[in-house]
Write an enzyme that holds these catalytic residues in place. Sequence first.
Site, PDB file in Angstrom:
ATOM      1  CE  LYS A   1      -2.023   2.482   3.244  1.00 36.67           C
ATOM      2  NZ  LYS A   1      -1.855   3.789   2.594  1.00 36.67           N
TER       3      LYS A   1
ATOM      4  CD  GLU B   1      13.696   1.302   8.565  1.00 35.32           C
ATOM      5  OE1 GLU B   1      14.102   2.294   9.190  1.00 35.32           O
ATOM      6  OE2 GLU B   1      14.409   0.335   8.285  1.00 35.32           O
TER       7      GLU B   1
ATOM      8  CB  CYS C   1      13.347   9.585   8.411  1.00 37.41           C
ATOM      9  SG  CYS C   1      13.845   8.430   7.166  1.00 37.41           S
TER      10      CYS C   1
ATOM     11  CD  GLU D   1      10.323  12.916  11.486  1.00 34.89           C
ATOM     12  OE1 GLU D   1       9.211  12.472  11.820  1.00 34.89           O
ATOM     13  OE2 GLU D   1      11.103  12.277  10.766  1.00 34.89           O
TER      14      GLU D   1
HETATM   15  P1  NAD Z   1       2.273   8.190   8.015  1.00 34.50           P
HETATM   16  O1  NAD Z   1       2.614   7.350   9.180  1.00 34.50           O
HETATM   17  O2  NAD Z   1       1.181   9.175   8.139  1.00 34.50           O
HETATM   18  O3  NAD Z   1       1.879   7.284   6.784  1.00 34.50           O
HETATM   19  C1  NAD Z   1       2.734   6.240   6.356  1.00 34.50           C
HETATM   20  C2  NAD Z   1       1.876   5.152   5.746  1.00 34.50           C
HETATM   21  O4  NAD Z   1       1.115   4.550   6.784  1.00 34.50           O
HETATM   22  C3  NAD Z   1       0.868   5.662   4.712  1.00 34.50           C
HETATM   23  O5  NAD Z   1       0.799   4.734   3.651  1.00 34.50           O
HETATM   24  C4  NAD Z   1      -0.420   5.691   5.499  1.00 34.50           C
HETATM   25  O6  NAD Z   1      -1.574   5.561   4.689  1.00 34.50           O
HETATM   26  C5  NAD Z   1      -0.245   4.485   6.401  1.00 34.50           C
HETATM   27  N1  NAD Z   1      -1.071   4.482   7.602  1.00 34.50           N
HETATM   28  C6  NAD Z   1      -1.449   5.549   8.358  1.00 34.50           C
HETATM   29  N2  NAD Z   1      -2.221   5.128   9.383  1.00 34.50           N
HETATM   30  C7  NAD Z   1      -2.330   3.785   9.283  1.00 34.50           C
HETATM   31  C8  NAD Z   1      -3.000   2.781  10.049  1.00 34.50           C
HETATM   32  N3  NAD Z   1      -3.723   3.078  11.122  1.00 34.50           N
HETATM   33  N4  NAD Z   1      -2.884   1.495   9.661  1.00 34.50           N
HETATM   34  C9  NAD Z   1      -2.158   1.161   8.579  1.00 34.50           C
HETATM   35  N5  NAD Z   1      -1.521   2.071   7.799  1.00 34.50           N
HETATM   36  C10 NAD Z   1      -1.601   3.369   8.151  1.00 34.50           C
HETATM   37  O7  NAD Z   1       3.630   8.864   7.557  1.00 34.50           O
HETATM   38  P2  NAD Z   1       3.853   9.853   6.330  1.00 34.50           P
HETATM   39  O8  NAD Z   1       3.273  11.149   6.763  1.00 34.50           O
HETATM   40  O9  NAD Z   1       3.398   9.256   5.053  1.00 34.50           O
HETATM   41  O10 NAD Z   1       5.439   9.912   6.256  1.00 34.50           O
HETATM   42  C11 NAD Z   1       6.165  10.715   7.105  1.00 34.50           C
HETATM   43  C12 NAD Z   1       6.732   9.935   8.268  1.00 34.50           C
HETATM   44  O11 NAD Z   1       7.455   8.791   7.799  1.00 34.50           O
HETATM   45  C13 NAD Z   1       7.736  10.757   9.030  1.00 34.50           C
HETATM   46  O12 NAD Z   1       7.551  10.614  10.404  1.00 34.50           O
HETATM   47  C14 NAD Z   1       9.068  10.163   8.619  1.00 34.50           C
HETATM   48  O13 NAD Z   1      10.111  10.330   9.496  1.00 34.50           O
HETATM   49  C15 NAD Z   1       8.737   8.747   8.418  1.00 34.50           C
HETATM   50  N6  NAD Z   1       9.740   8.137   7.535  1.00 34.50           N
HETATM   51  C16 NAD Z   1      10.651   7.271   8.074  1.00 34.50           C
HETATM   52  C17 NAD Z   1      11.640   6.718   7.270  1.00 34.50           C
HETATM   53  C18 NAD Z   1      12.667   5.767   7.830  1.00 34.50           C
HETATM   54  O14 NAD Z   1      13.391   5.159   7.050  1.00 34.50           O
HETATM   55  N7  NAD Z   1      12.766   5.607   9.125  1.00 34.50           N
HETATM   56  C19 NAD Z   1      11.680   7.024   5.918  1.00 34.50           C
HETATM   57  C20 NAD Z   1      10.743   7.898   5.410  1.00 34.50           C
HETATM   58  C21 NAD Z   1       9.767   8.451   6.240  1.00 34.50           C
END
Ligand code: NAD
Length: 488
Positions: free
Chosen positions: A181, A255, A289, A387
Amino acid sequence: MAGTATSTPFSSDLLIDGRLVTGEGFVEPILNPATGETLISIAEASTDQVTAAIQAADRAFSGWARTTPQQRSALLLKIADAIEQGADHLARLESLNCGKPLHLARQDDLNAAVDVFRFFAGAVRCQTGQLAGEYLPGFTSMVRRDPIGVVASIAPWNYPLMMAAWKIAPALAAGNTVVFKPSEHTPLSILSLAPVLAELLPPGVINIISGGGESVGSHLVSHPKVRMVSLTGDIVTGQKILQAAAKSVKRTHLELGGKAPVIVCNDADLKAVVEGVRTWGYYNAGQDCTAACRIYAQAGIHDRLVAELGEAVSSLRFARKRDADNEIGPLISARQRDRVASFVERALGQPHIERITGAAVHSGPGFYYQPTLLAGCKQTDEIVQREVFGPVVTVTRFDELSQAVDWANDSEYGLASSIWTQNLDKAMQVAARLQYGCTWINSHFLVLSEMPHGGLKRSGYGKDLSSDSLEDYSVVRHIMARHGQLTD
Ligand code: NAD
Protein backbone atom coordinates in the site's frame (compact mmCIF):
# COMPACT_ATOMS: atom_id res chain seq x y z
CA MET A 1 7.58 0.63 -20.52
CA ALA A 2 5.90 -2.68 -21.28
CA GLY A 3 2.23 -2.79 -20.38
CA THR A 4 1.82 0.86 -19.37
CA ALA A 5 0.82 2.52 -22.62
CA THR A 6 -2.41 4.36 -21.85
CA SER A 7 -4.10 7.41 -23.34
CA THR A 8 -3.87 9.21 -19.99
CA PRO A 9 -0.46 9.64 -18.37
CA PHE A 10 -1.80 8.11 -15.14
CA SER A 11 -2.69 4.50 -14.37
CA SER A 12 -5.19 4.24 -11.57
CA ASP A 13 -5.94 0.51 -11.46
CA LEU A 14 -5.08 -1.58 -8.43
CA LEU A 15 -3.34 -4.95 -8.86
CA ILE A 16 -5.14 -7.82 -7.15
CA ASP A 17 -4.51 -11.50 -7.90
CA GLY A 18 -2.72 -10.71 -11.15
CA ARG A 19 -5.57 -8.56 -12.48
CA LEU A 20 -5.79 -4.79 -12.88
CA VAL A 21 -9.01 -3.62 -11.29
CA THR A 22 -10.65 -0.30 -10.51
CA GLY A 23 -10.86 0.57 -6.85
CA GLU A 24 -14.30 0.30 -5.31
CA GLY A 25 -13.71 2.46 -2.25
CA PHE A 26 -13.71 6.23 -1.63
CA VAL A 27 -12.60 8.40 -4.54
CA GLU A 28 -9.76 10.69 -3.50
CA PRO A 29 -8.05 13.51 -5.41
CA ILE A 30 -4.31 13.12 -6.05
CA LEU A 31 -2.61 16.52 -6.04
CA ASN A 32 0.45 18.09 -7.58
CA PRO A 33 2.02 19.79 -4.54
CA ALA A 34 3.96 22.19 -6.76
CA THR A 35 0.71 23.76 -7.97
CA GLY A 36 -1.98 22.49 -5.59
CA GLU A 37 -3.94 21.22 -8.61
CA THR A 38 -5.68 17.87 -8.82
CA LEU A 39 -3.90 15.50 -11.20
CA ILE A 40 -6.48 12.72 -11.11
CA SER A 41 -9.04 11.27 -8.71
CA ILE A 42 -8.50 7.63 -7.78
CA ALA A 43 -10.88 5.20 -6.13
CA GLU A 44 -9.11 3.45 -3.28
CA ALA A 45 -9.49 -0.23 -2.45
CA SER A 46 -12.69 -1.28 -0.73
CA THR A 47 -12.52 -3.54 2.32
CA ASP A 48 -13.53 -6.49 0.12
CA GLN A 49 -10.70 -5.68 -2.28
CA VAL A 50 -8.18 -5.53 0.57
CA THR A 51 -9.38 -8.95 1.70
CA ALA A 52 -9.19 -10.26 -1.89
CA ALA A 53 -5.60 -9.03 -2.20
CA ILE A 54 -4.59 -10.75 1.05
CA GLN A 55 -6.31 -13.99 0.03
CA ALA A 56 -4.60 -13.90 -3.36
CA ALA A 57 -1.22 -13.39 -1.69
CA ASP A 58 -1.98 -16.24 0.68
CA ARG A 59 -2.89 -18.60 -2.20
CA ALA A 60 0.24 -17.62 -4.13
CA PHE A 61 2.54 -18.10 -1.15
CA SER A 62 3.20 -21.85 -1.25
CA GLY A 63 4.17 -21.80 -4.94
CA TRP A 64 6.33 -18.67 -4.70
CA ALA A 65 8.03 -19.86 -1.51
CA ARG A 66 9.17 -23.01 -3.36
CA THR A 67 10.83 -21.13 -6.22
CA THR A 68 14.61 -21.09 -6.09
CA PRO A 69 16.66 -17.99 -5.33
CA GLN A 70 17.84 -18.17 -8.96
CA GLN A 71 14.26 -18.03 -10.28
CA ARG A 72 13.27 -15.16 -8.02
CA SER A 73 16.49 -13.36 -8.82
CA ALA A 74 15.77 -13.56 -12.57
CA LEU A 75 12.34 -11.97 -12.05
CA LEU A 76 13.71 -9.20 -9.83
CA LEU A 77 16.23 -8.39 -12.53
CA LYS A 78 13.39 -8.12 -15.05
CA ILE A 79 11.53 -5.74 -12.74
CA ALA A 80 14.70 -3.65 -12.46
CA ASP A 81 15.02 -3.58 -16.26
CA ALA A 82 11.38 -2.53 -16.64
CA ILE A 83 11.83 0.32 -14.16
CA GLU A 84 14.98 1.38 -15.98
CA GLN A 85 13.23 1.33 -19.35
CA GLY A 86 10.30 3.32 -17.96
CA ALA A 87 12.46 5.60 -15.83
CA ASP A 88 11.66 8.83 -17.69
CA HIS A 89 7.93 8.26 -17.37
CA LEU A 90 8.15 7.10 -13.75
CA ALA A 91 10.33 10.07 -12.82
CA ARG A 92 7.76 12.40 -14.38
CA LEU A 93 5.03 10.81 -12.27
CA GLU A 94 7.18 11.06 -9.15
CA SER A 95 7.89 14.70 -9.90
CA LEU A 96 4.22 15.55 -10.55
CA ASN A 97 2.95 13.65 -7.55
CA CYS A 98 5.57 14.84 -5.02
CA GLY A 99 6.45 18.18 -6.61
CA LYS A 100 10.14 17.23 -6.56
CA PRO A 101 12.39 18.53 -9.34
CA LEU A 102 12.18 16.13 -12.29
CA HIS A 103 15.95 15.99 -12.85
CA LEU A 104 16.47 14.89 -9.24
CA ALA A 105 13.66 12.33 -9.32
CA ARG A 106 15.16 10.86 -12.50
CA GLN A 107 18.74 10.83 -11.26
CA ASP A 108 18.24 9.88 -7.61
CA ASP A 109 14.93 8.12 -6.97
CA LEU A 110 14.80 6.12 -10.17
CA ASN A 111 18.41 4.99 -10.20
CA ALA A 112 18.10 3.97 -6.55
CA ALA A 113 14.93 1.95 -7.18
CA VAL A 114 16.57 0.06 -10.04
CA ASP A 115 19.68 -0.61 -7.98
CA VAL A 116 17.70 -1.96 -5.03
CA PHE A 117 15.98 -4.61 -7.18
CA ARG A 118 19.33 -5.57 -8.72
CA PHE A 119 21.02 -5.73 -5.33
CA PHE A 120 18.42 -8.09 -3.85
CA ALA A 121 18.47 -10.20 -7.02
CA GLY A 122 22.13 -10.85 -6.26
CA ALA A 123 21.99 -10.93 -2.46
CA VAL A 124 19.39 -13.67 -2.27
CA ARG A 125 21.71 -16.02 -4.17
CA CYS A 126 24.62 -15.72 -1.77
CA GLN A 127 23.27 -15.63 1.74
CA THR A 128 25.47 -16.91 4.54
CA GLY A 129 24.75 -18.50 7.89
CA GLN A 130 25.81 -20.97 10.54
CA LEU A 131 27.62 -24.16 9.52
CA ALA A 132 25.74 -27.45 9.40
CA GLY A 133 27.35 -30.04 11.63
CA GLU A 134 27.14 -32.70 14.35
CA TYR A 135 26.55 -30.58 17.44
CA LEU A 136 25.16 -33.74 19.07
CA PRO A 137 26.81 -37.10 18.16
CA GLY A 138 24.64 -39.00 15.70
CA PHE A 139 22.63 -35.95 14.63
CA THR A 140 23.35 -33.40 11.95
CA SER A 141 21.88 -29.95 12.49
CA MET A 142 21.44 -27.42 9.76
CA VAL A 143 19.80 -24.04 9.44
CA ARG A 144 17.35 -23.00 6.75
CA ARG A 145 16.14 -19.52 6.04
CA ASP A 146 12.52 -19.60 4.89
CA PRO A 147 9.97 -16.96 3.96
CA ILE A 148 7.36 -15.78 6.43
CA GLY A 149 4.17 -15.65 4.38
CA VAL A 150 2.02 -12.71 3.35
CA VAL A 151 3.77 -9.42 4.03
CA ALA A 152 1.77 -6.19 4.22
CA SER A 153 4.06 -3.35 3.16
CA ILE A 154 3.04 0.23 3.85
CA ALA A 155 4.97 3.20 2.50
CA PRO A 156 5.15 6.97 3.11
CA TRP A 157 5.01 9.78 0.57
CA ASN A 158 8.53 11.18 0.58
CA TYR A 159 10.15 8.78 -1.93
CA PRO A 160 7.21 6.72 -3.22
CA LEU A 161 8.91 4.46 -5.75
CA MET A 162 12.16 4.11 -3.83
CA MET A 163 10.27 3.14 -0.67
CA ALA A 164 8.29 0.63 -2.71
CA ALA A 165 11.56 -0.87 -3.94
CA TRP A 166 13.02 -0.99 -0.41
CA LYS A 167 9.99 -2.96 0.75
CA ILE A 168 8.98 -5.11 -2.21
CA ALA A 169 12.41 -6.28 -3.40
CA PRO A 170 13.68 -7.97 -0.19
CA ALA A 171 10.26 -9.38 0.67
CA LEU A 172 9.88 -11.05 -2.74
CA ALA A 173 13.53 -12.09 -2.88
CA ALA A 174 13.12 -13.92 0.42
CA GLY A 175 10.13 -15.83 -0.99
CA ASN A 176 7.23 -13.95 0.60
CA THR A 177 4.16 -12.68 -1.18
CA VAL A 178 3.26 -9.03 -0.74
CA VAL A 179 0.30 -6.70 -0.45
CA PHE A 180 1.75 -3.24 -0.96
CA LYS A 181 0.00 0.00 0.00
CA PRO A 182 1.57 3.30 -1.09
CA SER A 183 0.75 6.53 0.72
CA GLU A 184 -2.67 7.86 -0.19
CA HIS A 185 -0.90 11.04 -1.35
CA THR A 186 1.51 9.37 -3.78
CA PRO A 187 0.20 6.23 -5.50
CA LEU A 188 0.95 7.24 -9.11
CA SER A 189 4.37 5.72 -9.74
CA ILE A 190 3.67 2.30 -8.25
CA LEU A 191 0.22 2.10 -9.88
CA SER A 192 1.93 2.85 -13.17
CA LEU A 193 4.26 -0.08 -12.55
CA ALA A 194 1.39 -2.43 -11.66
CA PRO A 195 0.78 -3.65 -15.25
CA VAL A 196 4.44 -4.60 -15.56
CA LEU A 197 4.39 -6.46 -12.26
CA ALA A 198 1.21 -8.24 -13.37
CA GLU A 199 2.96 -9.35 -16.54
CA LEU A 200 6.15 -10.53 -14.86
CA LEU A 201 5.03 -12.22 -11.64
CA PRO A 202 2.58 -15.07 -10.99
CA PRO A 203 -0.88 -13.89 -9.86
CA GLY A 204 -1.07 -12.91 -6.20
CA VAL A 205 2.69 -12.72 -5.60
CA ILE A 206 2.50 -8.93 -5.55
CA ASN A 207 -0.71 -6.99 -5.01
CA ILE A 208 -0.95 -3.18 -5.05
CA ILE A 209 -3.82 -1.53 -3.25
CA SER A 210 -4.01 2.20 -2.72
CA GLY A 211 -5.93 4.17 -0.14
CA GLY A 212 -5.85 5.87 3.24
CA GLY A 213 -4.30 4.66 6.46
CA GLU A 214 -7.54 4.21 8.38
CA SER A 215 -9.76 3.19 5.47
CA VAL A 216 -7.40 0.67 3.81
CA GLY A 217 -4.21 0.30 5.88
CA SER A 218 -5.85 -0.61 9.17
CA HIS A 219 -7.81 -3.46 7.57
CA LEU A 220 -4.68 -4.72 5.88
CA VAL A 221 -2.57 -4.85 9.03
CA SER A 222 -5.21 -6.49 11.19
CA HIS A 223 -6.04 -9.37 8.83
CA PRO A 224 -5.05 -12.72 10.38
CA LYS A 225 -3.56 -14.06 7.10
CA VAL A 226 -1.00 -11.26 7.06
CA ARG A 227 2.08 -12.67 8.83
CA MET A 228 4.29 -9.60 8.77
CA VAL A 229 3.74 -5.85 8.54
CA SER A 230 6.44 -3.55 7.28
CA LEU A 231 5.88 0.18 7.72
CA THR A 232 7.84 3.28 6.93
CA GLY A 233 5.96 6.14 8.49
CA ASP A 234 5.18 8.13 11.56
CA ILE A 235 5.73 6.93 15.16
CA VAL A 236 2.01 7.13 15.90
CA THR A 237 1.26 4.95 12.87
CA GLY A 238 3.90 2.50 14.07
CA GLN A 239 2.21 2.33 17.47
CA LYS A 240 -1.17 1.61 15.86
CA ILE A 241 0.38 -1.14 13.79
CA LEU A 242 1.99 -2.70 16.83
CA GLN A 243 -1.39 -2.79 18.57
CA ALA A 244 -3.05 -4.39 15.55
CA ALA A 245 -0.17 -6.85 15.11
CA ALA A 246 -0.31 -7.94 18.75
CA LYS A 247 -3.70 -9.58 18.27
CA SER A 248 -2.36 -12.22 15.89
CA VAL A 249 1.34 -11.95 16.89
CA LYS A 250 2.60 -10.73 13.54
CA ARG A 251 6.20 -9.89 12.87
CA THR A 252 6.68 -6.14 12.47
CA HIS A 253 9.34 -4.08 10.73
CA LEU A 254 9.15 -0.39 11.57
CA GLU A 255 11.07 2.49 10.03
CA LEU A 256 9.72 5.51 11.85
CA GLY A 257 10.90 9.09 12.05
CA GLY A 258 14.24 10.73 12.75
CA LYS A 259 15.87 13.90 14.03
CA ALA A 260 19.45 13.57 12.92
CA PRO A 261 22.12 15.32 15.03
CA VAL A 262 25.05 16.88 13.15
CA ILE A 263 28.02 17.46 15.47
CA VAL A 264 30.40 20.08 14.11
CA CYS A 265 33.74 20.34 15.92
CA ASN A 266 36.02 23.38 15.91
CA ASP A 267 38.45 21.58 13.60
CA ALA A 268 35.83 20.67 10.98
CA ASP A 269 36.26 21.67 7.34
CA LEU A 270 33.78 24.55 7.42
CA LYS A 271 33.26 24.66 3.65
CA ALA A 272 32.42 20.95 3.61
CA VAL A 273 29.98 21.35 6.52
CA VAL A 274 28.21 24.26 4.86
CA GLU A 275 27.93 22.42 1.54
CA GLY A 276 26.87 19.21 3.30
CA VAL A 277 24.12 20.77 5.42
CA ARG A 278 22.91 23.01 2.57
CA THR A 279 22.40 19.84 0.54
CA TRP A 280 21.44 17.17 3.07
CA GLY A 281 19.52 19.30 5.53
CA TYR A 282 17.16 20.49 2.81
CA TYR A 283 17.12 17.70 0.22
CA ASN A 284 13.54 16.74 -0.69
CA ALA A 285 12.47 19.91 1.19
CA GLY A 286 13.66 18.26 4.41
CA GLN A 287 11.03 15.52 4.10
CA ASP A 288 13.55 12.89 4.92
CA CYS A 289 13.93 10.96 8.15
CA THR A 290 17.74 11.26 7.94
CA ALA A 291 17.80 15.01 7.13
CA ALA A 292 20.75 16.86 8.68
CA CYS A 293 18.42 19.03 10.73
CA ARG A 294 19.84 19.31 14.28
CA ILE A 295 23.27 20.95 14.30
CA TYR A 296 25.46 21.08 17.39
CA ALA A 297 28.26 23.55 16.62
CA GLN A 298 31.31 23.93 18.86
CA ALA A 299 31.92 27.46 20.17
CA GLY A 300 35.06 28.07 18.07
CA ILE A 301 33.31 27.46 14.74
CA HIS A 302 29.72 28.34 15.69
CA ASP A 303 29.51 31.98 14.54
CA ARG A 304 31.25 31.40 11.21
CA LEU A 305 29.08 28.35 10.56
CA VAL A 306 25.84 30.21 11.27
CA ALA A 307 26.88 33.13 9.04
CA GLU A 308 28.10 31.03 6.11
CA LEU A 309 25.34 28.45 6.32
CA GLY A 310 22.69 31.18 6.50
CA GLU A 311 24.01 32.67 3.28
CA ALA A 312 24.21 29.26 1.61
CA VAL A 313 20.69 28.24 2.66
CA SER A 314 19.18 31.49 1.43
CA SER A 315 20.63 30.69 -2.01
CA LEU A 316 18.69 27.38 -2.32
CA ARG A 317 16.62 27.50 -5.50
CA PHE A 318 12.99 26.39 -5.59
CA ALA A 319 9.64 27.18 -7.25
CA ARG A 320 11.40 28.31 -10.44
CA LYS A 321 9.81 27.77 -13.84
CA ARG A 322 12.69 25.79 -15.33
CA ASP A 323 12.94 22.37 -13.67
CA ALA A 324 16.73 22.21 -13.88
CA ASP A 325 16.98 25.42 -11.86
CA ASN A 326 15.29 23.90 -8.82
CA GLU A 327 17.17 22.21 -6.00
CA ILE A 328 14.17 21.42 -3.80
CA GLY A 329 10.42 21.09 -4.18
CA PRO A 330 7.39 21.90 -2.05
CA LEU A 331 6.02 20.08 0.98
CA ILE A 332 3.67 17.23 0.14
CA SER A 333 0.46 18.98 1.21
CA ALA A 334 -0.97 22.22 2.54
CA ARG A 335 -1.37 20.41 5.87
CA GLN A 336 2.30 19.46 6.03
CA ARG A 337 3.36 22.99 5.04
CA ASP A 338 1.15 24.46 7.78
CA ARG A 339 2.53 21.96 10.29
CA VAL A 340 6.09 23.06 9.44
CA ALA A 341 5.05 26.72 9.68
CA SER A 342 3.53 26.21 13.11
CA PHE A 343 6.71 24.51 14.41
CA VAL A 344 8.76 27.51 13.26
CA GLU A 345 6.25 30.01 14.63
CA ARG A 346 6.36 28.39 18.07
CA ALA A 347 10.17 28.29 17.94
CA LEU A 348 10.42 31.97 17.08
CA GLY A 349 8.07 32.73 19.97
CA GLN A 350 11.05 31.83 22.21
CA PRO A 351 13.20 34.92 22.81
CA HIS A 352 16.51 33.00 22.56
CA ILE A 353 15.87 31.58 19.06
CA GLU A 354 17.10 33.68 16.16
CA ARG A 355 15.86 33.51 12.58
CA ILE A 356 18.88 33.41 10.29
CA THR A 357 16.98 32.88 7.05
CA GLY A 358 13.58 31.69 5.80
CA ALA A 359 10.77 31.05 8.29
CA ALA A 360 7.85 31.88 6.00
CA VAL A 361 5.41 30.22 3.66
CA HIS A 362 6.43 30.95 0.09
CA SER A 363 3.97 33.24 -1.64
CA GLY A 364 2.66 31.79 -4.89
CA PRO A 365 1.06 28.51 -5.87
CA GLY A 366 2.03 25.17 -4.37
CA PHE A 367 2.88 24.07 -0.86
CA TYR A 368 6.35 25.62 -0.61
CA TYR A 369 8.01 26.70 2.61
CA GLN A 370 11.18 28.78 2.59
CA PRO A 371 14.38 26.95 3.52
CA THR A 372 14.87 27.98 7.12
CA LEU A 373 17.83 28.22 9.48
CA LEU A 374 17.31 28.94 13.17
CA ALA A 375 20.16 29.63 15.62
CA GLY A 376 20.41 29.99 19.39
CA CYS A 377 18.29 26.87 19.92
CA LYS A 378 18.48 25.04 23.25
CA GLN A 379 18.47 21.31 23.79
CA THR A 380 15.05 21.34 25.47
CA ASP A 381 13.32 23.37 22.73
CA GLU A 382 10.52 21.63 20.86
CA ILE A 383 12.19 22.48 17.54
CA VAL A 384 15.32 20.57 18.67
CA GLN A 385 13.43 17.61 20.09
CA ARG A 386 10.67 16.95 17.55
CA GLU A 387 10.78 15.91 13.93
CA VAL A 388 9.62 18.77 11.70
CA PHE A 389 9.88 16.91 8.36
CA GLY A 390 10.38 20.11 6.43
CA PRO A 391 13.19 22.46 5.28
CA VAL A 392 14.12 23.61 8.77
CA VAL A 393 17.55 23.25 10.41
CA THR A 394 18.46 24.36 13.93
CA VAL A 395 21.84 25.28 15.41
CA THR A 396 22.77 24.76 19.07
CA ARG A 397 26.13 25.89 20.46
CA PHE A 398 28.30 23.60 22.60
CA ASP A 399 31.65 23.87 24.36
CA GLU A 400 32.76 20.33 25.29
CA LEU A 401 32.41 17.45 22.83
CA SER A 402 31.04 15.14 25.51
CA GLN A 403 28.17 17.60 25.99
CA ALA A 404 27.34 17.46 22.28
CA VAL A 405 27.35 13.65 22.32
CA ASP A 406 25.02 13.62 25.34
CA TRP A 407 22.68 16.09 23.65
CA ALA A 408 22.78 14.15 20.39
CA ASN A 409 21.76 11.00 22.27
CA ASP A 410 19.14 12.85 24.34
CA SER A 411 16.44 12.17 21.75
CA GLU A 412 13.52 9.84 21.27
CA TYR A 413 14.90 9.18 17.79
CA GLY A 414 17.81 7.00 16.77
CA LEU A 415 18.03 6.77 13.00
CA ALA A 416 20.90 8.84 11.59
CA SER A 417 23.67 11.14 12.80
CA SER A 418 26.93 12.70 11.67
CA ILE A 419 30.18 14.01 13.13
CA TRP A 420 32.34 16.57 11.35
CA THR A 421 36.01 16.87 12.35
CA GLN A 422 39.40 16.51 10.67
CA ASN A 423 40.56 14.32 13.55
CA LEU A 424 39.62 10.76 12.63
CA ASP A 425 40.53 9.48 16.08
CA LYS A 426 37.98 11.82 17.63
CA ALA A 427 35.41 10.96 14.97
CA MET A 428 35.73 7.23 15.66
CA GLN A 429 35.30 7.74 19.41
CA VAL A 430 32.18 9.82 18.91
CA ALA A 431 30.78 7.40 16.31
CA ALA A 432 31.11 4.59 18.85
CA ARG A 433 29.11 6.54 21.44
CA LEU A 434 26.25 7.75 19.24
CA GLN A 435 23.04 5.75 19.64
CA TYR A 436 21.96 5.86 16.01
CA GLY A 437 21.42 3.28 13.29
CA CYS A 438 23.89 5.18 11.11
CA THR A 439 26.72 7.63 11.75
CA TRP A 440 28.46 9.41 8.91
CA ILE A 441 31.89 10.95 9.39
CA ASN A 442 32.39 14.21 7.45
CA SER A 443 29.34 13.39 5.39
CA HIS A 444 25.63 12.85 5.82
CA PHE A 445 22.65 11.18 4.18
CA LEU A 446 24.32 8.73 1.78
CA VAL A 447 22.50 5.41 1.70
CA LEU A 448 23.73 2.31 -0.12
CA SER A 449 21.92 -0.84 -1.21
CA GLU A 450 24.69 -2.92 0.42
CA MET A 451 24.48 -1.27 3.86
CA PRO A 452 21.71 -1.60 6.49
CA HIS A 453 19.39 1.34 7.06
CA GLY A 454 17.22 1.48 10.16
CA GLY A 455 16.84 2.94 13.59
CA LEU A 456 16.94 2.56 17.33
CA LYS A 457 14.54 3.80 20.01
CA ARG A 458 11.34 5.32 18.60
CA SER A 459 12.83 5.44 15.13
CA GLY A 460 11.81 1.80 15.03
CA TYR A 461 13.61 -1.44 14.33
CA GLY A 462 14.35 -3.70 11.44
CA LYS A 463 16.69 -2.92 8.59
CA ASP A 464 15.97 -1.82 5.06
CA LEU A 465 18.51 -2.52 2.31
CA SER A 466 21.49 -4.90 2.70
CA SER A 467 21.46 -8.61 3.46
CA ASP A 468 20.19 -7.73 6.95
CA SER A 469 16.90 -6.85 5.33
CA LEU A 470 16.69 -10.31 3.76
CA GLU A 471 17.06 -11.71 7.27
CA ASP A 472 14.24 -9.49 8.54
CA TYR A 473 11.96 -10.82 5.81
CA SER A 474 12.71 -14.48 6.56
CA VAL A 475 12.77 -16.93 9.45
CA VAL A 476 15.60 -19.11 10.62
CA ARG A 477 14.68 -22.76 11.06
CA HIS A 478 16.64 -25.62 12.60
CA ILE A 479 16.52 -28.97 10.79
CA MET A 480 18.02 -31.90 12.74
CA ALA A 481 18.62 -35.32 11.19
CA ARG A 482 19.29 -38.40 13.31
CA HIS A 483 21.64 -40.73 11.50
CA GLY A 484 23.59 -42.79 13.99
CA GLN A 485 27.37 -43.09 13.87
CA LEU A 486 29.74 -45.37 11.98
CA THR A 487 31.74 -47.58 14.34
CA ASP A 488 35.38 -48.47 13.54
P1 NAD B 1 2.27 8.19 8.02
O1 NAD B 1 2.61 7.35 9.18
O2 NAD B 1 1.18 9.18 8.14
O3 NAD B 1 1.88 7.28 6.78
C1 NAD B 1 2.73 6.24 6.36
C2 NAD B 1 1.88 5.15 5.75
O4 NAD B 1 1.11 4.55 6.78
C3 NAD B 1 0.87 5.66 4.71
O5 NAD B 1 0.80 4.73 3.65
C4 NAD B 1 -0.42 5.69 5.50
O6 NAD B 1 -1.57 5.56 4.69
C5 NAD B 1 -0.25 4.48 6.40
N1 NAD B 1 -1.07 4.48 7.60
C6 NAD B 1 -1.45 5.55 8.36
N2 NAD B 1 -2.22 5.13 9.38
C7 NAD B 1 -2.33 3.78 9.28
C8 NAD B 1 -3.00 2.78 10.05
N3 NAD B 1 -3.72 3.08 11.12
N4 NAD B 1 -2.88 1.50 9.66
C9 NAD B 1 -2.16 1.16 8.58
N5 NAD B 1 -1.52 2.07 7.80
C10 NAD B 1 -1.60 3.37 8.15
O7 NAD B 1 3.63 8.86 7.56
P2 NAD B 1 3.85 9.85 6.33
O8 NAD B 1 3.27 11.15 6.76
O9 NAD B 1 3.40 9.26 5.05
O10 NAD B 1 5.44 9.91 6.26
C11 NAD B 1 6.17 10.72 7.10
C12 NAD B 1 6.73 9.94 8.27
O11 NAD B 1 7.46 8.79 7.80
C13 NAD B 1 7.74 10.76 9.03
O12 NAD B 1 7.55 10.61 10.40
C14 NAD B 1 9.07 10.16 8.62
O13 NAD B 1 10.11 10.33 9.50
C15 NAD B 1 8.74 8.75 8.42
N6 NAD B 1 9.74 8.14 7.54
C16 NAD B 1 10.65 7.27 8.07
C17 NAD B 1 11.64 6.72 7.27
C18 NAD B 1 12.67 5.77 7.83
O14 NAD B 1 13.39 5.16 7.05
N7 NAD B 1 12.77 5.61 9.12
C19 NAD B 1 11.68 7.02 5.92
C20 NAD B 1 10.74 7.90 5.41
C21 NAD B 1 9.77 8.45 6.24
